[in-house]
Design a protein around this motif. Sequence first.
Motif, mmCIF file in Angstrom:
data_model
loop_
_atom_site.group_PDB
_atom_site.id
_atom_site.type_symbol
_atom_site.label_atom_id
_atom_site.label_comp_id
_atom_site.label_asym_id
_atom_site.label_seq_id
_atom_site.Cartn_x
_atom_site.Cartn_y
_atom_site.Cartn_z
ATOM 1 N N LEU A 146 0.869 -1.167 0.000
ATOM 2 C CA LEU A 146 0.000 0.000 0.000
ATOM 3 C C LEU A 146 0.908 1.219 0.000
ATOM 4 N N ARG A 147 0.686 2.124 -0.952
ATOM 5 C CA ARG A 147 1.510 3.334 -1.072
ATOM 6 C C ARG A 147 0.600 4.533 -1.341
ATOM 7 N N PRO A 148 1.078 5.734 -1.003
ATOM 8 C CA PRO A 148 0.302 6.921 -1.381
ATOM 9 C C PRO A 148 0.154 6.969 -2.896
ATOM 10 N N ARG A 173 1.996 10.058 -10.211
ATOM 11 C CA ARG A 173 1.696 8.703 -10.683
ATOM 12 C C ARG A 173 0.496 8.683 -11.642
ATOM 13 N N ALA A 174 0.133 9.827 -12.187
ATOM 14 C CA ALA A 174 -1.068 9.931 -13.017
ATOM 15 C C ALA A 174 -1.032 8.980 -14.213
ATOM 16 N N ARG A 218 -4.462 13.169 -13.501
ATOM 17 C CA ARG A 218 -3.648 14.076 -12.685
ATOM 18 C C ARG A 218 -4.543 14.950 -11.807
ATOM 19 N N ALA A 219 -5.627 15.463 -12.361
ATOM 20 C CA ALA A 219 -6.543 16.309 -11.598
ATOM 21 C C ALA A 219 -7.192 15.530 -10.445
ATOM 22 N N TYR A 220 -7.577 14.293 -10.716
ATOM 23 C CA TYR A 220 -8.194 13.462 -9.675
ATOM 24 C C TYR A 220 -7.216 13.252 -8.515
ATOM 25 N N LEU A 221 -5.984 12.883 -8.848
ATOM 26 C CA LEU A 221 -4.982 12.654 -7.805
ATOM 27 C C LEU A 221 -4.599 13.954 -7.110
ATOM 28 N N GLN A 222 -4.562 15.064 -7.849
ATOM 29 C CA GLN A 222 -4.262 16.349 -7.219
ATOM 30 C C GLN A 222 -5.350 16.736 -6.230
ATOM 31 N N GLY A 223 -6.595 16.430 -6.571
ATOM 32 C CA GLY A 223 -7.686 16.687 -5.635
ATOM 33 C C GLY A 223 -7.473 15.969 -4.310
ATOM 34 N N TYR A 224 -6.992 14.731 -4.384
ATOM 35 C CA TYR A 224 -6.709 13.999 -3.142
ATOM 36 C C TYR A 224 -5.441 14.502 -2.459
ATOM 37 N N LEU A 244 0.251 -1.281 -10.153
ATOM 38 C CA LEU A 244 -0.921 -0.726 -9.483
ATOM 39 C C LEU A 244 -2.155 -1.523 -9.900
ATOM 40 N N VAL A 245 -2.876 -2.089 -8.911
ATOM 41 C CA VAL A 245 -4.041 -2.931 -9.210
ATOM 42 C C VAL A 245 -5.326 -2.476 -8.515
ATOM 43 N N GLY A 246 -5.241 -1.453 -7.674
ATOM 44 C CA GLY A 246 -6.432 -0.988 -6.961
ATOM 45 C C GLY A 246 -6.070 0.061 -5.946
ATOM 46 N N GLY A 247 -7.006 0.335 -5.058
ATOM 47 C CA GLY A 247 -6.729 1.327 -4.035
ATOM 48 C C GLY A 247 -7.806 1.396 -2.976
#
Length: 190
Positions: A13-15, A20-21, A52-58, A78-81
């Motif tokens: 599990l990683r940030p 990573r977009a 990128r926008a989705y990850l930047q929001g987080y 990367l397989v999920g989250g």
Amino acid sequence: MYAMSLGEDGAELRPLEPWRAGEFLAHMDRGREFIGRYIALADAVTDLESARAYLQGYADRTAADTGRIHGIWTDGKLVGGVLFRTMDIARGTAEAGCWLEPSAVGKGLVTRAARLIIDWAVEERGVHRVEWRAAAANEASLAVARRLGMTRDGVLREGSCHRGTRYDVEIWSVLAPEWRAGRKPPRTAG
């Protein structure tokens, strides 16, 4: 950067950060239809800019302490989250969620990852109530809530509209004292 082990199978599990977009988009492309059956994530991440926008929001939510997102990797892929869609530290509440591409289903990855983030929220951030919301038809997600020891609080009838279809939404939760009690090793008789 840090990684947390999810067990002996090498899963981590990683940030999941904005840099990573490209990897996030490739992951969505591999699992888009499967992931998008019940959640809007697959429809929100359609190109590099939206990823990128989705990850930047987080990243912004992380900085504001109002949400978190982590990726699940197996064999470097990367397989999920798992994530906290919302976090209200002052009120002691958070809503956890998850997604997984088909290649990673059935390995317990989401349950293991969710345990880590819930433990962090309860023990490090003082969250008292963690919620899990899922479409009533999403049996896999409801099974995770059960495995996490959550209690079904109720159903929001037709509480969600996704891709033109209305879904009942089940709300599950665990309270901090229940979470702590569930982690303790069982007592032995005698």
